[in-house]
Scaffold this motif. Sequence first.
Motif, PDB file in Angstrom:
ATOM      1  N   GLY A  22       0.814  -1.213   0.000  1.00 60.45           N
ATOM      2  CA  GLY A  22       0.000   0.000   0.000  1.00 60.45           C
ATOM      3  C   GLY A  22       0.845   1.259   0.000  1.00 60.45           C
ATOM      4  N   VAL A  23       1.905   1.259   0.788  1.00 63.52           N
ATOM      5  CA  VAL A  23       2.802   2.420   0.827  1.00 63.52           C
ATOM      6  C   VAL A  23       3.508   2.597  -0.517  1.00 63.52           C
ATOM      7  CG1 VAL A  23       4.915   3.321   1.872  1.00 63.52           C
ATOM      8  CG2 VAL A  23       3.122   2.389   3.322  1.00 63.52           C
ATOM      9  N   ALA A  24       4.018   1.499  -1.078  1.00 62.81           N
ATOM     10  CA  ALA A  24       4.740   1.586  -2.352  1.00 62.81           C
ATOM     11  C   ALA A  24       3.821   2.033  -3.488  1.00 62.81           C
ATOM     12  CB  ALA A  24       5.371   0.234  -2.686  1.00 62.81           C
ATOM     13  N   CYS A  25       2.646   1.437  -3.576  1.00 62.62           N
ATOM     14  CA  CYS A  25       1.728   1.776  -4.672  1.00 62.62           C
ATOM     15  C   CYS A  25       1.200   3.200  -4.554  1.00 62.62           C
ATOM     16  CB  CYS A  25       0.572   0.782  -4.716  1.00 62.62           C
ATOM     17  SG  CYS A  25       1.065  -0.849  -5.279  1.00 62.62           S
ATOM     18  N   SER A  26       0.926   3.643  -3.351  1.00 60.24           N
ATOM     19  CA  SER A  26       0.416   5.009  -3.207  1.00 60.24           C
ATOM     20  C   SER A  26       1.492   6.035  -3.525  1.00 60.24           C
ATOM     21  CB  SER A  26      -0.137   5.224  -1.802  1.00 60.24           C
ATOM     22  OG  SER A  26       0.886   5.075  -0.831  1.00 60.24           O
ATOM     23  N   THR A  27       2.729   5.742  -3.172  1.00 57.83           N
ATOM     24  CA  THR A  27       3.826   6.661  -3.481  1.00 57.83           C
ATOM     25  C   THR A  27       4.045   6.750  -4.989  1.00 57.83           C
ATOM     26  OG1 THR A  27       4.877   6.088  -1.392  1.00 57.83           O
ATOM     27  CG2 THR A  27       6.245   7.166  -3.045  1.00 57.83           C
ATOM     28  N   ILE A  28       4.087   5.615  -5.646  1.00 62.94           N
ATOM     29  CA  ILE A  28       4.270   5.608  -7.099  1.00 62.94           C
ATOM     30  C   ILE A  28       3.054   6.213  -7.791  1.00 62.94           C
ATOM     31  CG2 ILE A  28       4.472   4.089  -9.104  1.00 62.94           C
ATOM     32  CD1 ILE A  28       6.160   2.237  -7.312  1.00 62.94           C
ATOM     33  N   VAL A  30       1.132   8.627  -6.923  1.00 64.13           N
ATOM     34  CA  VAL A  30       1.162  10.093  -6.928  1.00 64.13           C
ATOM     35  C   VAL A  30       1.960  10.600  -8.122  1.00 64.13           C
ATOM     36  CG1 VAL A  30       2.066  12.100  -5.691  1.00 64.13           C
ATOM     37  CG2 VAL A  30       0.827  10.334  -4.451  1.00 64.13           C
ATOM     38  N   PHE A  31       3.113   9.998  -8.376  1.00 65.78           N
ATOM     39  CA  PHE A  31       3.943  10.427  -9.498  1.00 65.78           C
ATOM     40  C   PHE A  31       3.300  10.088 -10.843  1.00 65.78           C
ATOM     41  CE2 PHE A  31       7.123  10.042  -6.096  1.00 65.78           C
ATOM     42  CZ  PHE A  31       7.611  11.338  -6.131  1.00 65.78           C
ATOM     43  N   VAL A  32       2.658   8.941 -10.925  1.00 71.39           N
ATOM     44  CA  VAL A  32       2.012   8.532 -12.176  1.00 71.39           C
ATOM     45  C   VAL A  32       0.905   9.510 -12.548  1.00 71.39           C
ATOM     46  CG1 VAL A  32       0.518   6.755 -13.172  1.00 71.39           C
ATOM     47  CG2 VAL A  32       2.623   6.099 -12.036  1.00 71.39           C
ATOM     48  N   VAL A  33       0.085   9.883 -11.590  1.00 66.13           N
ATOM     49  CA  VAL A  33      -1.015  10.808 -11.871  1.00 66.13           C
ATOM     50  C   VAL A  33      -0.485  12.211 -12.134  1.00 66.13           C
ATOM     51  CG1 VAL A  33      -3.064  11.888 -10.866  1.00 66.13           C
ATOM     52  CG2 VAL A  33      -2.708   9.436 -10.619  1.00 66.13           C
ATOM     53  N   THR A  34       0.512  12.633 -11.376  1.00 63.46           N
ATOM     54  CA  THR A  34       1.081  13.970 -11.565  1.00 63.46           C
ATOM     55  C   THR A  34       1.720  14.122 -12.942  1.00 63.46           C
ATOM     56  OG1 THR A  34       1.518  14.125  -9.199  1.00 63.46           O
ATOM     57  CG2 THR A  34       2.705  15.648 -10.618  1.00 63.46           C
ATOM     58  N   MET A  35       2.373  13.069 -13.414  1.00 70.93           N
ATOM     59  CA  MET A  35       3.034  13.122 -14.718  1.00 70.93           C
ATOM     60  C   MET A  35       2.063  12.921 -15.875  1.00 70.93           C
ATOM     61  SD  MET A  35       6.491  11.017 -13.767  1.00 70.93           S
ATOM     62  CE  MET A  35       7.170  11.088 -15.408  1.00 70.93           C
ATOM     63  N   GLY A  36       0.829  12.560 -15.578  1.00 73.97           N
ATOM     64  CA  GLY A  36      -0.172  12.388 -16.627  1.00 73.97           C
ATOM     65  C   GLY A  36       0.005  11.114 -17.430  1.00 73.97           C
ATOM     66  N   ILE A  37       0.490  10.060 -16.785  1.00 74.15           N
ATOM     67  CA  ILE A  37       0.700   8.791 -17.490  1.00 74.15           C
ATOM     68  C   ILE A  37      -0.087   7.668 -16.815  1.00 74.15           C
ATOM     69  CG2 ILE A  37       2.923   9.388 -18.508  1.00 74.15           C
ATOM     70  CD1 ILE A  37       4.291   7.923 -16.205  1.00 74.15           C
ATOM     71  N   SER A  38      -1.322   7.958 -16.473  1.00 71.95           N
ATOM     72  CA  SER A  38      -2.122   6.988 -15.736  1.00 71.95           C
ATOM     73  C   SER A  38      -2.487   5.761 -16.565  1.00 71.95           C
ATOM     74  CB  SER A  38      -3.391   7.652 -15.215  1.00 71.95           C
ATOM     75  OG  SER A  38      -4.110   8.226 -16.284  1.00 71.95           O
ATOM     76  N   PHE A  39      -2.307   5.805 -17.845  1.00 76.57           N
ATOM     77  CA  PHE A  39      -2.655   4.713 -18.754  1.00 76.57           C
ATOM     78  C   PHE A  39      -1.467   3.772 -18.996  1.00 76.57           C
ATOM     79  CE2 PHE A  39      -4.382   3.758 -23.231  1.00 76.57           C
ATOM     80  CZ  PHE A  39      -5.362   2.912 -22.752  1.00 76.57           C
TER      81      PHE A  39
END
Length: 119
Positions: A22-28, A30-39
Amino acid sequence: MHMDILHYRFMQNAILAALLGGVACSTIGVFVVTMGISFIGTCISHAAFAGALLGILLGFNPLVGAFVFSLLAAAVIGPLADRGEFNPDTAIGIIFSLMLGLAFLFMGLMVGPKTQALG
């Protein structure tokens, strides 16, 4: 209510794994959504599927094919997204469509039942 189940070692390991995951996935995340690469996860998984199918089709280890195609997709997405002409998710969508099309092509070229590819 008794918490006897928490005395089992496998439950302690499961809870620890869930917390660390949970800690690892939530940290990563944040960066995935911020960078706009959620797909990106969907794209890389479909690239791996296409690579595994190519491995089955040509008779080599599907895991190697999946790994190579995943790296290839990531190597192409990076420069496409950095060009700045369009949204990074657009570059991801282009590669996703290509990889999904290749997966269907490779599956269509397979002779006989497709259960090996889907199982």
